[in-house]
Design a protein around this motif. Sequence first.
Motif, PDB file in Angstrom:
ATOM      1  N   SER A 289       0.845  -1.207   0.000  1.00 18.32           N
ATOM      2  CA  SER A 289       0.000   0.000   0.000  1.00 18.32           C
ATOM      3  C   SER A 289       0.870   1.243   0.000  1.00 18.32           C
ATOM      4  O   SER A 289       0.637   2.176  -0.765  1.00 18.32           O
ATOM      5  CB  SER A 289      -0.899   0.068   1.238  1.00 18.32           C
ATOM      6  N   GLU A 290       1.879   1.261   0.865  1.00 18.31           N
ATOM      7  CA  GLU A 290       2.735   2.458   0.919  1.00 18.31           C
ATOM      8  C   GLU A 290       3.535   2.596  -0.373  1.00 18.31           C
ATOM      9  O   GLU A 290       3.708   3.694  -0.903  1.00 18.31           O
ATOM     10  CB  GLU A 290       3.673   2.409   2.125  1.00 18.31           C
TER      11      GLU A 290
ATOM     12  N   SER B 277       2.604   1.612  -3.274  1.00 19.03           N
ATOM     13  CA  SER B 277       1.678   2.077  -4.317  1.00 19.03           C
ATOM     14  C   SER B 277       1.444   3.579  -4.207  1.00 19.03           C
ATOM     15  O   SER B 277       1.327   4.275  -5.213  1.00 19.03           O
ATOM     16  CB  SER B 277       0.337   1.343  -4.211  1.00 19.03           C
TER      17      SER B 277
END
Length: 242
Positions: free
Chosen positions: A184-185, A187
């Motif tokens: 997530s980070e 991305s």
Amino acid sequence: MPRAPIHRFETVTSTNDIAKELAADGAAEGTLVVAAEQTKGRGSRGRCWISPLGVNLLASIILRPEIAPDRYGELAFVAAIAVARAVTDTFGLDCRVKWPNDVRVGGKKVAGILVEASHGAAVVGIGVNVNSTVLPEEISRSATSLTIELNRRIEIDEVLNALRDEMDAVYAEYSRSGFGPVLSEWSARQDTLGQSVTIETGGERITGTATGIDERGGLIVQTPDGLVSTVNTGIIVDLELS
Ligand code: BTN
């Protein structure tokens, strides 16, 4: 991760080589190898990593994650985020990541990561262009350094200390919560998706649009004929910024 020792050297073949030897001798997780110069510095896909004596950060860290070696590639994402956080927070530069393992400032590569497996450990090699003012000709248009971006000389240890703190933090989160939060980070910091890319993978070239990252960190590419492929290893040789 407990604070493990830093082994410092003037000249080595590759900090990854020394870290592998230390890992084979049972070195603790978090052990760092730092050198001023490498005679056989390695980049990804068999390339050389060239760096003049005492100019840049050349480091390898030994990790012992509880995952199968075929997932060690996830650690390149862990390290890329740690480098990006360290550079952004310490130097105020907007640092982005490019699949699979480049860290960039202003669209130019400032750091690279090479993960290798050894004796049940993972060796994460990190090269940060810190004080290079002249970059090798073949990369001069696609690479940069902290000193070029900031217009001042940087203490290599300032980068090392910030990186070490961030590596501890990101790796702790990865060990606790798995690859999801790391992805997530990554991305949120990536500048690859939505772009037209050409990827070299196993002697083949794939051109298309990078549309996503799968749960193992593979790049999902949609080619003009509508085919969707996931590329697990490879390198983006052409990134057309829109
Ligand atoms: C890449 O982007 O191609 C990966 C570059 C990795 C370079 C670092 S420098 C420290 C460590 N030792 C090596 O021989 N390679 C890595």
